[in-house]
Enzyme design. Structure first.
Site, PDB file in Angstrom:
ATOM      1  N   LYS A   1      14.754 -18.191 -15.591  1.00 42.04           N
ATOM      2  CA  LYS A   1      15.210 -16.843 -15.205  1.00 42.04           C
ATOM      3  C   LYS A   1      16.300 -16.378 -16.163  1.00 42.04           C
ATOM      4  CE  LYS A   1      12.626 -15.333 -12.745  1.00 42.04           C
ATOM      5  NZ  LYS A   1      11.643 -16.285 -13.047  1.00 42.04           N
TER       6      LYS A   1
ATOM      7  N   GLU B   1      13.806 -23.606 -12.887  1.00 43.78           N
ATOM      8  CA  GLU B   1      13.503 -22.198 -12.603  1.00 43.78           C
ATOM      9  C   GLU B   1      14.729 -21.335 -12.880  1.00 43.78           C
ATOM     10  OE1 GLU B   1      11.077 -20.433 -12.434  1.00 43.78           O
ATOM     11  OE2 GLU B   1      11.724 -18.574 -11.510  1.00 43.78           O
TER      12      GLU B   1
ATOM     13  N   TRP C   1      -3.226  -2.159  -1.649  1.00 41.36           N
ATOM     14  CA  TRP C   1      -2.960  -3.444  -2.288  1.00 41.36           C
ATOM     15  C   TRP C   1      -3.607  -4.458  -1.352  1.00 41.36           C
ATOM     16  CZ3 TRP C   1      -1.042  -5.956  -6.504  1.00 41.36           C
ATOM     17  CH2 TRP C   1      -0.704  -7.286  -6.346  1.00 41.36           C
TER      18      TRP C   1
ATOM     19  N   ASN D   1      -0.262   0.619   6.078  1.00 47.87           N
ATOM     20  CA  ASN D   1       0.458  -0.278   5.170  1.00 47.87           C
ATOM     21  C   ASN D   1       1.076  -1.350   6.053  1.00 47.87           C
ATOM     22  OD1 ASN D   1       1.841  -1.510   3.107  1.00 47.87           O
ATOM     23  ND2 ASN D   1       3.514  -0.025   3.062  1.00 47.87           N
ATOM     24  N   GLY D   2       0.796  -2.633   5.738  1.00 49.56           N
ATOM     25  CA  GLY D   2       1.365  -3.719   6.537  1.00 49.56           C
ATOM     26  C   GLY D   2       0.309  -4.762   6.814  1.00 49.56           C
TER      27      GLY D   2
ATOM     28  N   GLU E   1      14.826 -15.747 -19.796  1.00 48.75           N
ATOM     29  CA  GLU E   1      13.836 -14.692 -20.049  1.00 48.75           C
ATOM     30  C   GLU E   1      14.400 -13.285 -19.867  1.00 48.75           C
ATOM     31  OE1 GLU E   1      10.407 -14.609 -17.471  1.00 48.75           O
ATOM     32  OE2 GLU E   1      11.524 -15.450 -15.813  1.00 48.75           O
TER      33      GLU E   1
ATOM     34  N   ARG F   1       3.628   1.083  -7.298  1.00 45.11           N
ATOM     35  CA  ARG F   1       3.636   0.000  -6.291  1.00 45.11           C
ATOM     36  C   ARG F   1       2.495  -0.974  -6.489  1.00 45.11           C
ATOM     37  NH1 ARG F   1       6.264   2.013  -1.336  1.00 45.11           N
ATOM     38  NH2 ARG F   1       4.810   0.894  -0.015  1.00 45.11           N
TER      39      ARG F   1
ATOM     40  N   CYS G   1       0.852  -1.185   0.000  1.00 41.85           N
ATOM     41  CA  CYS G   1       0.000   0.000   0.000  1.00 41.85           C
ATOM     42  C   CYS G   1       0.891   1.239   0.000  1.00 41.85           C
ATOM     43  CB  CYS G   1      -0.877   0.008   1.237  1.00 41.85           C
ATOM     44  SG  CYS G   1      -1.838  -1.486   1.413  1.00 41.85           S
TER      45      CYS G   1
ATOM     46  N   HIS H   1      21.402 -39.696 -22.052  1.00 44.60           N
ATOM     47  CA  HIS H   1      20.414 -40.126 -23.062  1.00 44.60           C
ATOM     48  C   HIS H   1      20.336 -39.146 -24.219  1.00 44.60           C
ATOM     49  CE1 HIS H   1      19.106 -43.376 -20.481  1.00 44.60           C
ATOM     50  NE2 HIS H   1      19.105 -42.514 -19.477  1.00 44.60           N
TER      51      HIS H   1
ATOM     52  N   LYS I   1       3.772  -9.283 -17.977  1.00 43.71           N
ATOM     53  CA  LYS I   1       3.757  -9.711 -16.574  1.00 43.71           C
ATOM     54  C   LYS I   1       2.641 -10.725 -16.349  1.00 43.71           C
ATOM     55  CE  LYS I   1       4.900  -9.977 -12.335  1.00 43.71           C
ATOM     56  NZ  LYS I   1       6.093 -10.824 -12.051  1.00 43.71           N
TER      57      LYS I   1
HETATM   58  C1  AGP Z   1       8.189 -15.992 -14.694  1.00 40.90           C
HETATM   59  O1  AGP Z   1       9.375 -15.241 -14.437  1.00 40.90           O
HETATM   60  C2  AGP Z   1       7.389 -15.471 -15.851  1.00 40.90           C
HETATM   61  N1  AGP Z   1       7.145 -14.083 -15.686  1.00 40.90           N
HETATM   62  C3  AGP Z   1       6.184 -16.319 -16.190  1.00 40.90           C
HETATM   63  O2  AGP Z   1       6.671 -17.611 -16.449  1.00 40.90           O
HETATM   64  C4  AGP Z   1       5.063 -16.438 -15.118  1.00 40.90           C
HETATM   65  O3  AGP Z   1       5.536 -17.196 -14.043  1.00 40.90           O
HETATM   66  C5  AGP Z   1       3.879 -17.169 -15.788  1.00 40.90           C
HETATM   67  O4  AGP Z   1       3.422 -16.359 -16.842  1.00 40.90           O
HETATM   68  C6  AGP Z   1       2.729 -17.444 -14.804  1.00 40.90           C
HETATM   69  O5  AGP Z   1       2.180 -16.223 -14.374  1.00 40.90           O
HETATM   70  P1  AGP Z   1       1.142 -16.267 -13.146  1.00 40.90           P
HETATM   71  O6  AGP Z   1       1.907 -16.794 -11.965  1.00 40.90           O
HETATM   72  O7  AGP Z   1       0.701 -14.845 -12.967  1.00 40.90           O
HETATM   73  O8  AGP Z   1       0.014 -17.186 -13.531  1.00 40.90           O
END
Ligand code: AGP
Length: 613
Positions: A490, A486, A77, A103-104, A493, A27, A2, A509, A608
């Protein structure tokens, strides 16, 4: 998180509040509001609106419709209670004697709400903030209108984190600012005094600010500020000059949102644990299943996309190990077009930070069509998946701005650990002693993550050496494979370097044919039972020319006999290792992207939240 802004001085407060809140929009929020003391009428006007700040601005004619020179503003938020006008801040006591923004997270708000209800208080919202406001009102009345006494007693009663901006109706022109863990700053110029949860809100008015310390109180009047500690003793506070530009200020002085959010992980993990662990016991009543129903489950099916899917892959190992229940993990984009076999006693868990990912939402709907019980592990309160799932286990990562997820991923892992222990307890898979030890280890994770972050310079040095790499491979076995996928995502991307993650046992394999002289291979070895096997796999790739980075637990120094560079993370329960081992991989991807001069927070081609197929 928030956003909070406050002003008291010679100018109209409302336009300053709206302007300050506009500088905090980055934010993330779902509603907003302002409260202004009208000196002429002696009344405090409160105006709130769900949605964007623009709506609030229009509702108040850009502040002109809310006269007065002292007030507080807030962008919310949602953590407790849906995004709505009722739940928006400022909140106030029944006669508006006390008005506040917050906020918190007040962890013991339920207990305090019950106490206040017994004392005749009623509540209109679902928020923890309204409980804090009424606690202030209760102690203000108890102390015959002594503001510092009321605030101090409230601080002693409340558990959790808070930054509060408080107005008392019978103290016109005065703002009290109080904080514990959530940030809050004070500013001053010739026109008056300001409070804000973050520098960008008041940078346009002053660069000279004071950081309110933990359990400290600031009393702002139009002509000056006084500071007190929780014992109501006056204290001196230094003034700091901020020389950041506005953009840097939004990132709290960090260069990018991603590195800021990487560093917010200890707090995000702590907040998520704190929301569900009370006095050493896990309260997952939000899952909405009785112990009997939990025992009747014959399968957990986890569905997600991207990094959330990677949490699901880790969850399979953790849930099966701790709760002894079969787990299936599926990509939402695959699940939705399969003809999934779901038994009536399956629990479908959809993991999603945004709660709006189209494939994950479609998969949820398919599961519901099949009459299967659904649970969402979601970060955004009131999002589509949160609303449509039968029950929701919210993560408390706060808004995540960088496209590449870090703190949301880490809080999703915490949600999985909590769910695993909740299931294990209900199904008798773990004894009380073991359960208590695991909960205690969970509570040590924020500190251990903090320790891993302390190693960032070494990782930055190493990442810059390989910024020109063509391929980077990550290998691991068991949970270390989940960590590897993961780490690889990272890297891909945000650095655009081709990367793959392999179950280390699979190398022979076919994939080992890709290893050439100097190829960087990251070996993840956090699982004691698989450590020797992993070392053998690392020797295999090294003998084919690979340059090896080892990522392992403190104490496994023998890895250095094989790896060219080794990163260590603190020891923890093997089931929780992902939470620590992922941090160096996040940092490695981040520093590689920075070394390449790329747009870390907004990588090409990515969004996002993928709200379309
Ligand atoms: C992860 O770094 C990516 N931004 C992407 O894989 C993300 O995790 C995926 O699109 C799922 O998004 P969500 O968790 O909002 O469903």
């Amino acid at each position: 998180m928030c956003g909070i802004v406050g002003f008291t001085g010679q100018l109209a407060a409302a336009p300053i509040l709206l302007d300050g809140l506009a500088h905090l929009e980055y934010r993330g929020y779902d509603s907003a509001g302002i409260a202004v003391c009208n000196e002429l009428t002696g009344k405090t006007e409160v105006v709130k609106a769900k949605g964007r700040l623009k709506i609030l601005s229009e509702k108040t004619d850009e502040g002109r419709a809310v006269p007065g020179c002292c007030g507080v503003g807030h962008t919310r938020w949602a953590t407790h209670g849906e995004p709505s006008e009722v739940n928006a801040h400022p909140h106030y006591s029944r006669d508006r004697g006390v008005v506040a923004v917050h906020n918190g997270i007040i962890e013991n708000y339920q207990e305090l709400r019950e106490k206040l209800q017994k004392d005749g208080y009623s509540f209109v919202s679902q928020t923890d903030t309204e409980v804090a406001v009424n606690m202030l009102d209760y102690y203000y009345r108890e102390s015959n209108g002594n503001a510092l006494e009321a605030i101090s007693r409230t601080m002693l009663r409340v558990r959790g984190s808070y930054a509060l901006g408080v107005l008392f109706a019978d103290r016109p022109g005065v703002i009290y600012a109080v904080r514990k863990d959530s940030p809050l700053i004070v500013g001053r110029n010739a026109d008056g005094c300001f409070i804000a949860s973050d520098v960008p809100a008041i940078l346009g008015y002053t660069r000279d600010i004071t950081y309110i310390g933990n359990l400290e109180i600031a009393e702002l009047r139009p002509d000056g500020v006084r500071y007190f500690n929780i014992d109501k003793e006056e204290i001196e506070k230094p003034v700091v000059h901020i020389d950041w530009d506005a953009q840097a200020a939004e990132k709290g002085g960090y260069e990018h949102f991603m590195i800021k959010e990487i560093h917010e992980q200890p707090r995000a993990v702590l907040d998520t644990l704190g929301a569900y662990i009370k006095d050493g016991a896990i309260d997952l009543s939000c899952v909405g299943l009785t112990d009997e129903e939990l025992r009747a489950l014959d399968r957990v099916v986890i569905i997600a996309c991207g990094s959330a899917y990677h949490v699901g892959v880790a969850a399979k190992y953790v849930l099966e190990e701790l709760a002894g229940i079969p787990v299936e993990v599926d990509l939402a984009s695959e699940f939705r077009y399969r003809n999934p076999i779901l038994s009536a006693n399956s629990l479908v868990v959809v993991i999603s930070q945004s709660g709006e990912t189209a494939d994950s939402l479609a998969a949820l709907r398919l599961a519901k069509e099949r009459g299967v019980r659904t649970l969402g592990i979601i970060n955004v309160v009131g999002s589509s998946i949160a609303r449509e799932a039968d029950s929701v286990l919210y993560t408390l990562a706060g808004p995540e701005i960088a496209v590449a997820t870090t703190k949301a991923y880490s809080t999703q892992l915490i949600a999985i650990y909590l769910l695993s222990l909740h299931l294990a307890r209900a199904r008798g898979a773990l004894g009380e002693e073991r359960l208590a030890a695991l909960i205690a280890e969970l509570e040590s994770l924020p500190g251990k993550i903090e320790r891993v972050l302390g190693d960032k310079e070494r990782i930055q040095w190493f990442a810059s050496k390989f910024a020109g790499a063509r391929d980077i491979f990550f290998i691991g076995r068991g949970l270390d494979y989940a960590i590897s996928i993961e780490g690889s995502l990272k890297m891909k991307e945000i650095s655009y370097i081709h990367s793959e993650a392999y179950a280390a046992g699979e190398l022979k394999h076919g994939t080992i044919s890709l290893v050439e002289d100097g190829t960087l291979v990251v070996g993840v070895l956090t699982q004691p039972g698989l450590y020797e096997k992993m070392v053998s796999n690392m020797v295999e790739v090294k003998s084919r020319g690979a340059y090896l980075m080892g990522l392992t637990n403190d104490g496994n120094y023998s890895v250095e006999d094989t790896a060219n560079f080794t990163v260590y993370v603190p020891k923890t329960e093997p089931c929780f290792a992902t939470s620590l081992a992922v941090i160096p991989l996040q940092l490695m991807a981040y520093y590689t992207s920075v070394a390449k001069g790329l747009d870390v927070d907004k990588p090409r081609n990515l969004a996002k939240s993928v709200t379309v197929e």
